[in-house]
Design a protein around this motif. Sequence first.
Motif, PDB file in Angstrom:
ATOM      1  N   VAL A  28       0.864  -1.195   0.000  1.00 57.00           N
ATOM      2  CA  VAL A  28       0.000   0.000   0.000  1.00 57.00           C
ATOM      3  C   VAL A  28       0.889   1.230   0.000  1.00 57.00           C
ATOM      4  N   TYR A  29       0.665   2.133  -0.935  1.00 56.13           N
ATOM      5  CA  TYR A  29       1.423   3.373  -0.983  1.00 56.13           C
ATOM      6  C   TYR A  29       0.479   4.551  -0.813  1.00 56.13           C
ATOM      7  N   VAL A  30       0.841   5.442   0.101  1.00 56.32           N
ATOM      8  CA  VAL A  30       0.085   6.682   0.276  1.00 56.32           C
ATOM      9  C   VAL A  30       1.060   7.835   0.168  1.00 56.32           C
ATOM     10  N   GLN A  31       0.541   8.962  -0.243  1.00 60.09           N
ATOM     11  CA  GLN A  31       1.366  10.164  -0.423  1.00 60.09           C
ATOM     12  C   GLN A  31       1.936  10.580   0.937  1.00 60.09           C
ATOM     13  N   PRO A  32       3.249  10.764   1.013  1.00 61.45           N
ATOM     14  CA  PRO A  32       3.806  11.196   2.308  1.00 61.45           C
ATOM     15  C   PRO A  32       3.307  12.582   2.681  1.00 61.45           C
ATOM     16  N   GLY A  33       3.283  12.837   3.985  1.00 58.90           N
ATOM     17  CA  GLY A  33       2.799  14.111   4.475  1.00 58.90           C
ATOM     18  C   GLY A  33       1.290  14.195   4.457  1.00 58.90           C
ATOM     19  N   ASN A  34       0.778  15.339   4.848  1.00 54.74           N
ATOM     20  CA  ASN A  34      -0.673  15.558   4.901  1.00 54.74           C
ATOM     21  C   ASN A  34      -1.061  16.649   3.902  1.00 54.74           C
TER      22      ASN A  34
END
Length: 1957
Positions: A1754-1760
Motif C-alpha cells: 500500500v502506498y500513500v502520499q507522504p505528508g498531509n
Amino acid sequence: MEQGRDRRRINVYDCRSENKAQSTKKLLKTSGLDFNGFLLLLKQNFSIGPNETYVVATTDRTVLDFDKFEELQDGSTIHLLKRKDQTLAVATEELINFEPHYDTLIKSGISEYYDSDGQKALACALAELIDNSLSATAKNTGMRAIEIRLVFDETLAKPTVIILDNGCGMTSKQLKNWAVYRLSKFSRKVTVGGKEEEYVRPDPVRRSLNSDISYFGVGGKQAVFCIGNSTRMITKSVGSPDVHELVLSNEDFERKERDKEDIYSTFIKNRKPGDSSHVKKDERCLHDLIAEESGKESFTAVVITGVSPENIAFLKKDFKVWTRQLANNYHYYIHGVNGKDISRSTNTDHLSKIDIQITLCERPPKLPCAMNLREVDDDMQTLYINAAVDTFEFKAITKDGGAVDGLIRYHPFLYDRETYPKDPDALLDDDDDDDDDCYNNESGAWHRARGTRPIFDCFWNGRLIPSTKVQEFDWCTPNKGTKDLAECYSRISGALFSDDTFKVTTNKQKFMDLETKLKKKDTFFIRIVNSQKQRGHIQKELTQWLKNCHEKWDKQIKFLGYMETITRTDFPIKKMQHPWATFSSIERDGKIYKQGQLVKSQKTVPILYGRVVRFLLHGKYDDSVFATGGEVEVVLEPKAFYDKIKTIAISKIDKNATKEAIKNYIDNDNAKLPERLTVDWPEENPWPQNAVRPAGTQFGPLRVEIQNKKGESLSMMPSVSHGGGKKLLVELQVLQHGPKTDHELLCYGAQHSAKWGFWFKKIETLNNKGKYTLSLTTKIIESNATAFGGKELPSFKLTFTITAGCAETFVVGEVSPTLHVGVPFNIPLLIKDGYDHSTTLPPDLKPVLKCSGLDLSYETVDNRGTTFTIKKVKARGRVLNYQQSKTYDLMVTLPGLKTDTQIIKISLLPGNPHSFHVTPEDDPITVENGNPVTFNVEMHDEAGNITAHPKQIVCCQVEGLPSVATDCSTTGAGQLVTKIVNLKIINGEPQNLKVTFEMPSQNKIPLVVRRLKVVPSKRVSRMELCSNDNLVLTNNEKIDWLAGGSVENLLYKLYDEAGREIPPTAKIASMIKVNWSGDVNIEELVEGKLPALLVPTQVQPALFFQVSYQDQNVSVSFYIVPHPDEPNRLKATLIQNTVKLGQILPGNISLELVDQYDNVTKALTSSCKNLMTVEAEGLDKSAIAFGWQESSCSVLVTGVQFQSGPLGPRELCFTYRSFVQRVIVKVTAGVPAQLKLISGPEKPLQVLNDQGIATPFTVQLFDEWGNPTTDQRVVVILSSSSPALKLTTSVTSQPVNAEGKASFTVSSVSGPKGSYRLEFKGSLNLKPIPGTIVELTVIPDPNKPVSLLVEYNTSAAFPAGSFFPVFSMTVVSDEGSPMTTFNPAAVSMWLWKGEPSGNAPPQTATELKCSKPTRSDKNDRFHFRDKEIPEQVGKYAIQFSLQIGNRKGLYSNQIPINVVANQPVKLGPDSQPPTPVVSDSKAVANRTLVENMTLRIMDSYGNPAGKDLDGKLVVSMKNFNGDGNKKVPLFEGKTDSLTIRLVKGSVYVKRLVMMENSPGENGSAYILVFQPDVLMAPTPIAPFELPFHYSNDAENQRKISQLSKKKNELITVITASKDIFSTCGELLQLLTNQHLVASQKELSIRNELINRKVTMSQSIPDIDRLIKEKEAEADRILKTPRRVCSIRDPFSGQQDVLGMVGHLAFVQADDAARVISWHIKGDMDCVITKTIAAARSIYDYTKGQQQVMALEYVYVQPGNRPMPHIRNGRMLFDPPGNPLHARDLLQYPNNPDICNTAFKNILGDTILIDDLDSANNYRKAVVENKQWCPTILTRQGDRVSAKGRFGGAQNRAPHINSLQVFGAPIPQHYYTLKQHIDLLGQHRSALEKRDEAAKERVDHLRKIKSPENVKRQEEMEENVKRLEEIERQLVSTPVRPEKRSLPSAGEPSGIISKRAK
C-alpha cells in the motif's frame, strides 16, 4: 497544480509484444483525466480488447494506480506491458532533465581551495569511481567484485576505460539522480518497494569500513570527464528485467549549446539485457561488455571513451605506480580491519569480500596485464604493517561527539639499521632530510628514522584521504616523553580512522576540520586494549608502551641482569659520575657476555686478559635495556700478579678471542703460585682420611711441604709484580665437631726449617669421642693472610673419628621399683669404658641373677650397642596381700668386667589373675523350683595369692536363665546370686541344670562348671472345669448355645506340680477370677462352684470366656457360639434412603426373616423370592429385580428407580406371605446435567488489559428436568479460551455451594489485545458438565510498562578496572512499543558480586544511574556508558530496574558476568611477608631471608593475571638507598642472584638463605628484588621488592627483629586507624552531598507539582492519601462503561497482524464515531497486516472468507494534504461548519505511524463537517475555486460523495445502536491523573530520601564526635610517636665489633702456639 495537469503529456511505449522489432510510441494528452479516464484513452489508442490482461508501469516497473497516476509529470514515459516482469523486446527511451542541484551555488567553491596534493589526477579520478562501486556493493552477501578495464587496443575499439561492479545497480530514476550535479545522497529520495526512503546512516563498524563513501553527487561526473570526454552509464537494478543506459559527452553538450537546445536534458535508454543493437558495429569492446549482461542479477558499468593521449601514456607507463596508490587508498577495505600481514597466510580476524581487479589490454603482440589490488605488497600501509612489531590503539572523542579510532605502530632498530619503511613513491633526495647530525658513532644508526614525515595517515569511512596527514599530538611528541625514549618517537607511524562526522572536500583529497578538532584542548584521548577502554593518562600509557617496545624489540646492545646504580669517581667530569647502571651480562651481535666470563682486549696497550666484573651504562635504569654502547669492568688475571680492575669500552672486547687461548695465557702465570701441601708421617703411623681410632690413641708427628703446580717446593711466595719474596708458614688446627658448635682443641703454626721443613710434634690428648678435623693452612707470615691475589693459598684437611674403648664396668638402667608376681620385666645395663664412654660387651656373656626368698628366671638377653638388656625376668613366691608390698635386694652380675656386680631394690605385689575359686563346692547343688542360688568367688595369681586387677568381672551362667556377674576388681573376691529358678516340672520329676563360671576379659583363665538339681514345688500349677452334668471343659473348647439362654452348675479343681489335688480355701478362692461376671460368691467358690453364665441375645461369632487362678497365672479358657430362634417378622434393610430423580437407589435393599431379637434366621430359601412384591408411587417396576443371597439367606431387591412425581418422601411396601414391611425413601432432584449463567456483567464485555471486571459471574447447576440441583462435589472451573489470556481471580475453580451456585469475581485480566472467551465448565467425578461461554475483548494499555529489554555486546570481555560496554535499556509497553515517558532518574543499573539471585537485586548491590544521551543515541531507550568494571575478579551479576510509582519496580532479567583479570603489570605475594632480619650466623634460621612464599603475576588491582605466562624469576639483592659502593650480601652458593622457574604466572619460593660470612654492612638495610622474566608479556611486569635488615651477630639480629616486628604492628594499626578516619571523612562528604542532592531533587519535584497545580503536602501520610484518592479516581474512570467495538477480532496478536480496522482506532464523539464507522462499514472487519505473507496466511486459513489488507504493497502520499479551502498556506474562503479531515479524529492506541498509513488508504481525504447545509456550501465554494472536493460526512449522519451525490438511505447513517462502531478512548483526565500519581510518588520518594540522608548525616556526625572516636584519635597519635621512637632506635642500633684476626707473633722454636678454646 491544476494548470500543470491540464498540460500533462505522457509518452507511452506499447511493449506488449515480445517479438516485435520495434515498439509503438505515442504521446497521449491526459488533461482533465483521472486514472480510469486514462485507461479508456489507452484502450482507444492501442486497441486493447475488453478481456485482454495488461499492465501500465513506469520505466522503474512501478505499476500505476490512482495515486501513482496523479504523480506523473509532463513528459513522463511509461510502458504498456502484458505483465510487470515482461522483458522488453526492443529498447525504449525516456527523456530526463538533470539540471544542477541548488547546492552548486552553495558549495561549488569548496573544491577550488583543495587539490590532489601529490596524488596523480587519474588515480584520484579512478578512486572516485571505485567509491561509487563500493557503495553499490555494500549490501552484497557474497563477493563484491569491482573491475577496471583499460582497453587500449584499437582493433577492439577506441581507447576505453571501463569500471564494472556487481552492486545493486540503479533504476532509471536513480540514474537520473546520478546525472544531476551536486545532488548528494542526503537530498536524494531512494525508492524501495514503491516507497521513497530517505538516507539512513549506516551502523558504526570498526575502522568505519561502512562503504558509505559515495557522498556528494560530484565525484562521479568529475572523474569521468577527467579521464575522457564521454561516458556511457549502463546499469540494471535488483529485480528489474530492464537495463538502463545514459550517455553524456562533451561533444553533445557543445552541440546543444551551439543549437541552443536544453543542455541538461537527454534520454535514458531502457532495453533488455544483452541487447547491443543500438551500438555501432566497430565498438567490439562495448558489444562484448553488453553480451556479459545475461544472467547478472544487477550491475553497473561506467564506460569512458575519448581518453586523451597523455592519460593513456600515464596509465600504461605508470601502471604499477597508480595501482599501488589505489591499493594504499583502499587497503583496509581489501584486506580487512587489521590490514595485510604478510607473515600470516590469511587475515583471520576479518576476511574481506572485496575484490578489485585491474586489467590493461594493449594491441598485440603485447600481452594483457592484470593486477589484483589484493596482491599489491609494496603500498605504504602494507609496508607499515609488516615492518611494525607492536601496535598502540586509542580513541579520540571530540566535544561535539565525534569519535576517531587511532593506532600507532612501532618500527624497531635492528642492530645496525632502522626498519621504518620508506615511501616507494618518494624522491630519493627526500629521504636524507639533512639528518647527518643525528648519526651516532657508537651504534652506527640513524636516530630519526621517520625524518620529518608526519606520523598519522588519515582515513575517512575507511578510505585514505591522501592530502591530509597529522604531524603529531601533544602527548606523542618527544618533548612530552622521557629523554631516554627520544629516539623512539621517530620510529612510530600511525593512522586515524574517522567517519563522516568530520568533513572532507568534494574530491576527498583533504579533511576540512579533522586536525583542528582533534588538537583542541577539550578533545579526550583514551587507550584501547582488546576492544576495551583503559583508564589512565594517554601520555603515560604511550610512554610505557614505547619503553616496552624499545626494550623488547630494539636490537642494539642489550644490557641484561640489572644489579644496581652507582656513582663513578674515576670520571673528572662531575655530570658523568652519576648515574651509572650496572648489569651482569650483555648481548652483542647474537653473543652473550656474562659476569665472570674470560675476555681479551683489542686495540689496547698492553693487551689485557681477565674476567668480567660487571657492565656499565650511563643513565638511570632499573631493568634490562638496549643501548648503542657502554663500558665493562674487567678484573685482570691472574689476580696474584695483577690485583687490579680495569674499565674499558665494550667495543674493545676482542670478539674473535677464544676461551681456550685466554685460559692458556692465564694458566702459565698461575703455575708459579703455591698449589698444594704434601704431608709425611715420619714414624710411619699414618692416619688415613676418615680414620677411626679408639680414645687415647697417639697422633703424629707430621712433616709438611708447600709445592706449586710444577712440583717445586716453596717456603716463600714466588717473585712476582705484587708481593714477591714473602715468607710462608703452615698453621695446624684441630677442631672437635659438636652438635651445635665446633670446639677448637689445638691451633699453632710452624715456620720452615731447612732440615725438617714444616714440622709438627705428636698429639696425645685425643680422649673425647667424636668427629675431628685437622687443618693445615698456608699463611703469609707478614700479613697472616690465607689468600694471595684473590686466590686461596693451599691447605690440607684430615677428618677422623675417636670412638670408645673396651668395656670395664656397667650401670643399671631404670627398672620399675614395683613388680608383680609372674609378670615379666627387663633390666637394662649401660656398658662403659675407662673414659666413661658407652661401649659394647663381648657377644657370649651370660648374666647371673640372685634374690633371697624369690625364684628368679629370665628368657633371653639383648646385647645391642652399648646397652645390655636382660629380657623377660620373672619373680615368683608368696607375698603380702594386694594392698601391701615387700622390698627385696636383686643382685646382677656380669662375669669378666673389672666391676662386675650391681644391686637393685625391688618391691613385689600379687600378679595377674591366673584362676578363680568358687564355693559351695557341692556337686550337685540342690534348689527347690522357684528359688535363686548364691555362689562366692575369689581371684588367684599363679602363686595362689588373692589378686585384684581392673576389669575382673566374673560371670555366672545358669542353663536357661539370664547371666549374672560380680566385680572382683577391688578386693579380688565377690558373691553371685542367680535369678529365680522357675522350671516346668513334668510328672513331678526333678531336673538338672548346668552352671558355668567365666571371666570374659581373661580368655586364658579356665572355666569353672557346677551342676544344679531343681526339685518340684507345692504351688498351684493346673486347673480343670466341669459340671454336675458330667460335662468337662477342655482348654479353648467351643460350645453352641441358644441366643438369650444360660450355662449353670460349673465347678473348678486345682493341682500342684507333682499332680496332687489342692483343696480350695478362702485364700485360694479369693484368687479365682472369671471374665463373664464381676460379682462372685466367695462361699460358693470355696465349695468349688462358679457363677452362672448368660448367653447374649444377638447372634455373633464365638465369645471368649476364661477362669483363672491369678497367684500362679493358671487358667482355663472356652468359647460359646449363640444361634438364632424361630422367625418372628420380615425385615427390610436400606443402605441409603435418598435417591435422585431418574437414578437407581444406590445399593441393595435386603429382605430377611428375623427372630424376636432381630437375629436373622435361615427360614428363607431361594424359591421365596418369587413370592415377594413391592409397591410405591411413581415406581418404575420394570427395573426391579429380586435376587437370592445364599451366604446370608436373604433376598436382595435392586433397580428401585423413580421416573416421575414430585420431589420428597415416597413409601415402599414389601410383602411376603403374611409378612409385610414398609420403608420411606426420599426423592431429590436429579444429577447435575448443565451449568447456566444466572447473573453477570453487561454485554458486549470489553476490559482494559490488567483491569478487573466489577460484576461477579454466578452460575447455577440444573438437572435434565430443569430442576435446580446441587452437588457440592461438582467443581466449577473458570478458564480462558487462550493460554495467552491470564485471569486473576480469588479462585480459578471451586465447588458449588449448598444451593448449587458458584460465584467468580475477576480482579484482573491480562493478555495480548484481541477477542477471547471465558468458559465456565463443571466437573463431577472427572466427567464434564456442559457450561456457558462469555465473549470478552481485551484492550492493551499503552501506558503500562511490562518488561525491560537490555541490549549490549554479549561477546565483550570484562577486565577488572576497565569500563563496561554500553548497555541500552528499552522500556516495553503492554502493546509492545518502546516507552519514552519515564524520568531517567527512575532507571537504575544494579551490580553485585555473586551469582544471580531471585527476581530483584540484593540489598548489597551497587546502584548506577544512566548516562546522558549523545547525539547519535536513539531516544527510545536509556544508555549506561563508561561504567567502571569492579577491580576484583569473580562472578558478578547485573540487573536493570525501573521505579514505577510508589515503591513499585520493574526488573529485567539478571545478567551473569565474569570479571577477569586486567593486563599483568606487577609481581606480588599472596600475603605481604614481614620485614626479614638476618645475621651472619652459622645457623640457617638466622640467615633465612624468605620462607614458604608464593608470588604471582598480578594486574594493577592485585588480581592474579598470569595464568598463560611462563618464564623464570630472578632473585637478587640491592642497597636500600641505591648506594652502589656498598657491598651487597650474597645468597648461599656465593651467588648474587638465583633463578626459579615461573609456571602459569606463579612461583613458590620455599626458602632463600643468605651465605654464611656474607659481605654486607652491619645494621644496614637491603632490598630483595624478585624480577620476573616472562616470554610474550603484553606489558612490562614490575618486580616485587622486599626490604630486609642485615646484622653480623644473632643478638643484634634479635633486637632488630623485635623492633621491626613492633614497627610492622604499629604501621598496621596506624594504617587501619587512618583508613577509618579517612573513610569517616569521605563518608561525611558523601552524606553531605547526598543530602544536598536529595533536597534539590525534592525541591525540583515540588516546583513541578506547583506548576501543574496539584495539591501537595510535605507529610508522607498526606501524600499517600492523595495518591490513593487519585488512584481511586483513575480506577473509577477505567471502570466507567464506554463505547466499544463489538466486532470479534480473532486474529489480533498474531505475527505481523495489526488487527481489524474497527479495533485499530478510537473516536471520542459519538456522532463522529457513528458516521465514520458507517462510511467505512465495509472495511470495519477488514484485517490489516504488515506483510503480504501474513495476509495470505489469514486468507488461506479462512478459505477466502476474511477480507485482508497488507500494508506492504500500500502506498500513500507522504505528508498531509491541506484542506481543499487552503492553497499555498492561505485560505481561499472562510469555510462553514468547522470542516476537518475525518482521519484527524481517529486516535491510535498502538502503532500510530502504521495505522495512519492504513486509514489514509481507507478514508483518504474524507472531510467531516457539522451539517448538510454546511457540507453543500463548502463543496460549492471548493468547486468555484477550481479545486477537487473529496467526500464530505456530516455529524448529523449525512454524506455528500466526491461526485456530489447526497440524500437517500444509501447516504444516511442509521442509528448508532445498529452499527458496529469504533470504541471510545479513555478520557484524557485519566492520563492526567496518572501523571499526577507518578509525580506524587516521586515527591514521596524524594522526601524519604531527603529525610533519610539528613538523619544519616546527623548520625554520622554524632559518631565522629563520640568519646570512642576521640579516644581512637588519641591512641593513633600515641602510636605515631611510638613508631617514630622505634624508627629512631632502628637507625641508632649499635654495631657490634667484628672478630679480630689471629696474632702473627712467633716463638724462637719456630712454632706459633695458640690457646685452645
